[in-house]
Design an enzyme around this catalytic site. Structure first.
Site, PDB file in Angstrom:
ATOM      1  N   LEU A   1     -88.417 -10.980 -44.210  1.00  0.00           N
ATOM      2  CA  LEU A   1     -88.948  -9.734 -44.776  1.00  0.00           C
ATOM      3  C   LEU A   1     -89.878 -10.138 -45.647  1.00  0.00           C
ATOM      4  O   LEU A   1     -89.894 -10.979 -46.605  1.00  0.00           O
ATOM      5  CB  LEU A   1     -88.117  -8.758 -44.883  1.00  0.00           C
ATOM      6  N   CYS A   2     -91.036  -8.889 -45.908  1.00  0.00           N
ATOM      7  CA  CYS A   2     -91.764  -9.153 -47.335  1.00  0.00           C
ATOM      8  C   CYS A   2     -91.078  -8.619 -48.498  1.00  0.00           C
ATOM      9  O   CYS A   2     -90.147  -7.838 -48.206  1.00  0.00           O
ATOM     10  CB  CYS A   2     -92.968  -8.151 -47.082  1.00  0.00           C
ATOM     11  N   PRO A   3     -91.074  -9.085 -49.692  1.00  0.00           N
ATOM     12  CA  PRO A   3     -91.787 -10.140 -49.811  1.00  0.00           C
ATOM     13  C   PRO A   3     -91.294 -11.437 -49.926  1.00  0.00           C
ATOM     14  O   PRO A   3     -91.953 -12.454 -50.071  1.00  0.00           O
ATOM     15  CB  PRO A   3     -92.317  -9.696 -51.297  1.00  0.00           C
TER      16      PRO A   3
END
Ligand code: HEM
Ligand code: SF4
Ligand SMILES: [Zn+2]
Lengths: 781, 276
Positions: free
Chosen positions: A719-721
């Protein structure tokens, strides 16, 4: 064109094309496909489905027209650079499978073949880069190189050898091409006024490196083919096809013994003579270039004079010059290759050779055009303004991409070069000094043939491993006196640049007293090197200077975790041997010491060394004594390799329960013995008896791989970040200009990560959607 | 094994994604050694942030024990720590925040006799002391040892800080030649201090240290930053190296460390003799 391509090649390429189709449609399995493509000089790179294509250039010769074609092909289908190999070949990288056959066809149209670039075949025949032009050569060996190439690649049995067959031609007794380290080496000599060759056989680097044996004091020029063919037949009939690690010609020589080998060889030779095999048809003498009419660039600058004195030398043909063009690590940008080709086109066909130092050498350059060459070369390589020998170092990729690698020799080379430059001594006085580096004891960086060579190894300060280099020196080339470089000591990677500068500085100060570096080495240098090793022997502890625990160019603390799976991991054996020696000494000491604190210490130490000794075979590394025991339990006791009855003992050692160890000292001894025995039964792949075999290697030999063009990270599902964080971490390990390929999920990841990466100044080279995800190629700023 | 395990990548992710920090900056932080002198109003927030930031080695120097009157602003100490040595109380919190940090406890009064040994080996020092004698001593010791440090001071609603890069920027003595005469400046116990401004200033000092270690932006060198929190006015005052500075000037007269008279100290804890 320098060699004749067999008429059958076109049909063979057609056949390869149909194999490619079968493979792509899943009708041909990867192993079978591999066995067919590798002899074509088509290797798969680390990244699945990208290939490199190795182009045969006998003696490193290639015409400007051919170079232009290769560079254009690389521009269209390949990477941004061509690679010059240590066998004087040119190599295209990053080729997609569907483009392989079109490339082979176009190469064929300009007289270039890739067959024999890899696999168990007659490999590119090498020759001195100054063959035909050197003032001090005995005679021009190039015609033999070209003719022998044309002949051997036309014989079907050249493609089905037990292992590769490497041949080289030296044009004088100096043997600058390392003929003695080839399976078959020809050295041009004169005997009683007649020209011919001294012949060496069964030399080679790699596992069990050895200098070739003198097969013939002298053969007439006309017998070159007979000798090469007879050796090939012996190899073909008797070579070891079962174990590829013992398959090279030198293993055959060693297993048969000299007398038997010679006998078999003589039979083949007699047979060939009886059949009156035709000698080689030498290609016609090449005409000197016609007068050309390009505008000469005059460059009276001192810059030019310095460059000329370093890189240009007069040929035996009056008025013509040989110009060495250093190419950093053999990576030649396509556009530079094109610029060179365009410049050379009007100067004739025979104007270029690749060298085994992975450089280029221009030849037959009229003196008036040296200014033009200088202008061109300056735009191609920054090494043009350095002493000549700076550009001749070979360094393998090491741990950056090679899983056997221990150190990062290219980082070390950069650090050494920087230090040499800073020392501002007259390094030109070292003339053709040769310094090579390998990332581990395997010899991909050819350290054993250098004046001063280094190979990566692990050293330990207490529990903590740090990167170090073994030092070899004093390799000698030449008919009758060749020898490999000799081991003289080791130094931490951190101190290596200082070590090199101190050593060379001291050599320069004394050099007037010695005829050559090898003389110096024998009389004084060996001691000097040992003294320097001693001076640098002690390194600061981890807490005092962590720099010693980082390799050059590394961003992570040096560690062995994850290494050691794979064959031929010689560097790791070293490490085991250290503990083994320890274990043996302690066992002996234990027998002599009377009860007391000294004896307790020995017991502690013995348990620790025994438990640690084989951890590395599992690719694990312990950071503390306690962890040594934890890992030992997991990997040796829980896996059943060591009997469970030792568990209480190991636990006691972990608690530092000296009383327990004292009471069970017999068990400590037998644990140590068990571990030693286990080591004795370990195979070359670091497996122990009874272990479920790891997936067997592919039947077909794994060729040495070039550095991967891309690093890769699969960040799907991240997932971000964190996906950006991991991208940054991956980029950190690359050097400027190198590329990283990442896979990202659709949606927020693809919207954010490339943008953030670009904001940091890196270049997004490509961003393609494949299936439900994205592949993004980033070039490091 | 790489320093950057999965967990560390995640822990420091908000740093790593900063261009100015990145992987290398985070690694530099891990390799850095920072000393905080005084685990009080300024040292407490500085220590908490530096620990969270992943500074590999944090030194805490303080001789005191936690007292009830400290808890209004020295937020690293909790009520349950009353009577505990401040270094110990601080070290516990640091380790609880971030096990990557190695804490070195210097449980002593710093003085001319020992400061050299205390600061040796650190890359940066944060002055979180509460009296002028100590501030001058830290300045002198850091400048002589060539260790960059952050000066900080607070009183009532006011704070001031500057960063000293020895040999490169103005030192504390360039600006304030010697301690004010006793009584000229009120001490905290007489004047009081709003607890939160200790947080404001200590956090600025921590920021300076982090910037210095990772090499980002510009620290407050040759710049005295002052603020007054009632109106919330911030001012940057340009200062300059003084050629006449007795410590770092052209003809320095200070070559040895010495303790200034212990005059205007913060005696909020007036029960203690002013022994610093
Ligand atoms: C899997 C890891 C390996 C990689 C990535 C690798 C890569 C390379 C590369 C790139 C070269 C130079 C080719 C060029 O001219 O560009 C090379 C040469 C060579 N490699 Fe390896 N190699 C590997 C393993 C080994 C092993 C295990 C051995 C032997 C035990 C070995 C022995 C050699 C030798 C003898 C040379 C020729 C050196 C010379 O004489 O110039 N390699 N390798
Ligand atoms: S195996 Fe070869 S390429 Fe890999 S590190 Fe060792 S010497 Fe270098
Ligand atoms: Zn000053």
């Amino acid at each position: 064109m320098f060699y004749t391509i067999p008429a059958s090649l076109a049909a063979e390429i057609d056949e390869l094309e149909s194999l490619v189709h079968q493979f792509q449609s899943g009708r041909l399995d990867p192993t079978a496909f591999k066995a067919r493509r590798v002899p074509f000089g088509v290797y798969e790179q680390r990244q699945d489905n990208t290939f490199m294509v190795r182009v045969r250039c006998p003696g490193g010769a290639i015409t400007p027209r051919q170079l232009k074609e290769v560079a254009e092909l690389s521009q269209v289908y390949g990477a941004e650079t061509l690679h010059i190999t240590t066998r004087q070949e040119l190599q295209l990288h990053d080729v997609a499978l569907p483009n392989v056959v079109p490339i082979l066809r176009r190469l064929l149209s300009v007289g270039l073949a890739t067959r024999g670039g890899g696999g168990n075949t007659v490999r590119n025949i090498t020759a001195a880069f100054d063959a035909g032009v050197a003032k001090d050569e005995i005679f021009d060996v190039s015609p033999y190189v070209f003719a022998l190439t044309s002949r051997l690649i036309d014989e079907p049995d050249s493609w089905l050898l037990p292992r590769k067959y490497k041949i080289a031609f030296a044009n004088s007794e100096k043997d600058s091409i390392h003929a003695v380290f080839n399976d078959l080496g020809f050295i041009a000599i004169q005997q009683k006024g007649v020209s011919g060759f001294a012949v060496y056989v069964a030399g080679g680097m790699g596992t069990k490196p050895q200098v070739g044996h003198l097969l013939h004091e002298f053969i007439a020029e006309a017998e070159v083919y007979l000798v090469a063919e007879a050796v090939k037949r012996v190899f073909n009939q008797h070579g070891n096809r079962k174990n590829r690690h013992a398959a090279r010609l030198r293993f055959l020589w060693n297993s048969l013994g000299e007398a038997k080998f010679r006998e078999l060889y003589q039979q083949e030779l007699d047979e060939l003579r009886r059949q009156a095999s035709a000698p080689l048809t030498l290609p016609p003498q090449r005409k000197l270039p016609a007068p050309v009419t390009i505008a000469a660039v005059r460059e009276p600058s001192s810059d030019f004079q310095l460059w000329r004195s370093r890189f240009a030398s007069a040929q035996k043909q009056p008025g013509l010059y040989l110009v060495l063009v250093p190419i950093f690590l053999g990576n030649l940008a396509n556009e530079h290759a094109l610029a060179l080709a365009d410049f050379l086109l009007p100067l004739g066909d025979d104007v270029l050779r690749a060298t085994i130092d992975q450089n280029l050498c221009l030849r037959n350059i009229p003196e008036a055009y040296l200014g033009n060459v200088h202008a061109l070369v300056k735009s191609i390589t920054c090494l043009a303004s350095e002493p000549r020998w700076f550009g001749s170092s070979v360094a393998c990729t090491g741990a950056a991409t090679c899983k056997l690698g221990i150190c990062l020799p290219r980082g070390a080379l950069a650090a050494i070069t920087k230090k040499l430059q800073a020392a501002s001594l007259d390094w030109d006085r070292l003339a053709d000094f040769k310094m090579n580096l390998s990332g581990c004891p395997n010899t991909c960086g050819a350290h054993l043939t250098a004046d001063l060579g280094f190979f990566g190894k692990v050293a330990r300060n207490g529990q903590t491993p740090y990167p170090a280099y073994g030092i070899v020196a004093g390799a000698k080339l030449g008919h009758g006196k060749a020898r490999l470089a000799e081991l003289v000591g080791e130094v931490s990677a951190r101190d290596l640049p200082a070590f090199v500068v101190e050593f060379l500085k001291s050599y320069l100060e004394q050099s007037s007293r010695f005829a050559s570096f090898t003389d110096y080495f024998e009389q004084q240098g060996r001691q000097d090197l040992r003294a320097l090793c001693e001076k640098h022997r002690i390194i600061p502890g981890f807490d005092d200077d962590k720099n010693y625990y980082y390799d050059w160019g590394a961003t992570e603390i040096f560690s062995l975790a994850g290494r050691g799976v794979g064959e031929c991991s010689a560097g790791l054996f070293d490490l085991i041997e250290v503990d083994l020696k320890n274990v043996r000494t302690l066992r002996t000491e234990l027998g002599t010491v009377s009860p007391g604190s000294k004896r307790d210490e020995i017991l502690d130490e013995l348990a620790l060394s025994a438990a640690r000794m084989l951890l590395i075979t599992r690719g694990v590394e312990a950071h503390s004594e306690a962890e040594v025991f934890t890992q030992f339990r997991r990997h040796f006791i829980e896996s059943g390799l060591v009997a469970a009855k030792y568990l209480p003992l190991v636990e006691a050692a972990q608690r530092k329960d000296t009383a327990h160890l004292r009471a069970q000292s017999a068990d400590v001894l037998s644990l140590a013995q068990t571990v030693e025995e286990l080591y004795g039964k370990m195979d070359n792949s670091m497996r122990f008896p009874g272990e479920s075999a790891q997936p067997p290697g592919p039947a077909e030999p794994k060729p040495p791989r070039p550095p991967a063009p891309f690093a890769e990270r699969d960040l799907r599902g991240v997932l971000c970040p964190m996906n950006f964080v991991k991208t940054k971490l991956a980029l950190e390990g690359l050097s400027v200009g190198q590329r990283l390929r990442i896979l990202l999920d659709d949606g927020a990841p693809i919207q954010n990560v490339p943008r953030s990466v670009a904001e940091e100044g890196h270049t997004i080279v490509e961003q393609i959607k494949t299936g439900g995800h994205w592949a993004v190629i980033i070039e490091k700023r | 094994m790489s320093f950057f395990t999965e967990a560390r990548l995640e822990r420091y992710s908000r740093h790593i994604i900063l261009k100015e920090v990145g992987i290398q900056g985070q690694e530099r932080l891990y390799r850095a050694k920072i000393l905080i002198v005084g685990a009080g109003g300024l040292g407490a927030p500085a220590a908490l942030y530096l620990a969270a930031a992943g500074v590999g080695t944090l030194g805490i120097a303080d001789a005191d024990r936690v007292e009830l009157s400290n808890l209004q602003r020295q937020i690293i100490h909790h009520t349950s720590d009353l009577g505990k040595a401040k270094v110990e109380s601080a070290a516990d919190k640091i380790r609880a925040i971030n096990p990557d940090v190695t804490v070195r406890e210097h449980h002593c009064f710093i003085s001319a006799a020992n400061i050299r040994d205390v600061i040796a080996g650190y890359d940066f020092v944060i002055d979180g002391t509460d009296n002028f004698a100590a501030k001058f001593l830290i300045n002198d010791a850091c400048v002589l040892a060539g260790i960059p440090y952050s000066h900080g001071g607070i009183l009532r609603f006011n704070g001031q800080t500057m960063t000293v890069l020895p040999g490169k920027s103005a030192c504390f003595r360039c600006v304030f030649r010697k301690p004010p005469p006793p009584g000229a400046v009120p001490t905290c116990s007489q004047a009081g201090v709003l607890g939160a401004i200790a947080g404001m200033l200590g956090t600025i000092q921590a920021t300076e240290a982090l910037k210095h270690i990772v090499g980002a932006g510009h620290v407050l060198a040759d710049t005295l930053l002052t603020f007054e929190a009632l109106e919330m006015n911030f001012r940057r005052i340009k200062v300059r190296r003084d050629p006449e500075c007795p410590l770092c000037g052209e003809h320095p007269s200070i070559h040895e460390l010495f303790d200034e008279e212990p005059p205007a100290a913060c005696d909020l804890k007036s029960s203690q003799p002013l022994t610093r």
